[in-house]
Design a protein around this motif. Structure first.
Motif: not given
Length: 182
Positions: A86-105
């Motif tokens: 699994w990955i933990l990321f900041q979901d800037r657009n509140n989609s529940g899926a990671r986009d390329e511009n969202e950082p993986v924490l």
């Protein structure tokens, strides 16, 4: 003058070897059970820590943070169980899926072969924490409570751990026994 023989007879030696072998076999199975129990505890602790990290990061960043299952460590997986990693990321657009511009924490690799990590419906795809620390569905904003179950694959009764997320988003770990795990 007669000399007395010292030492063990063949029968005594065989009985001793049989007893030592039995004790070693019992000890080996107990050690294997202990090893699997410790591994189960460590892996459930990893998931618990990731959920707590997601919650604290959401509060710290004042924005949505998502934990989702991921086979490649970069994007959320649409299918499969959580043991793929699994990955933990900041979901800037509140989609529940990671986009390329969202950082993986943070990333966690797949579990070792022979282990299963499943989740019920509300947390089947992802766990999403909002800025107040509550677990909320990304699409609707409804509270997100659910249960993860971690176990070693077995067709027999086996020890397992459940990581339960309550309505407030707080996780807890519970020891359970399952009739099987596959």
């Amino acid at each position: 003058m007669s000399q007395r023989a010292r030492g063990f007879t063949l029968v005594e030696s065989l009985v001793t070897l049989a007893m030592v072998g039995s004790l070693l076999a019992l000890g080996a199975s107990s050690m294997a059970d202990l090893f699997h129990g410790l591994r189960l505890q460590a892996m459930s602790g990893d998931l618990f820590q990731q959920l707590m990290l997601a919650r604290s990061e959401a509060i710290k960043r004042n924005g949505r943070v998502v934990l989702c299952k991921s086979a490649d460590g970069n994007s959320c997986a649409g299918s499969g169980a959580w043991e793929q990693g699994w990955i933990l990321f900041q979901d800037r657009n509140n989609s529940g899926a990671r986009d390329e511009n969202e950082p993986v924490l943070h990333r966690l690799n797949a579990l070792p072969p022979g282990w299963r990590l499943t989740a019920n419906g509300p947390v089947g795809r992802y766990v999403s924490y909002g800025p107040m620390g509550g677990a909320r569905m990304a699409s609707s904003g409804a509270f997100q409570a659910g249960t993860f179950t971690l176990c070693r694959t077995s067709t027999e009764r086996t020890e397992a751990r459940q990581i339960i997320i309550n309505a407030g988003g707080r996780p807890r770990v519970q020891k359970i026994w399952l009739n099987d795990c596959y």
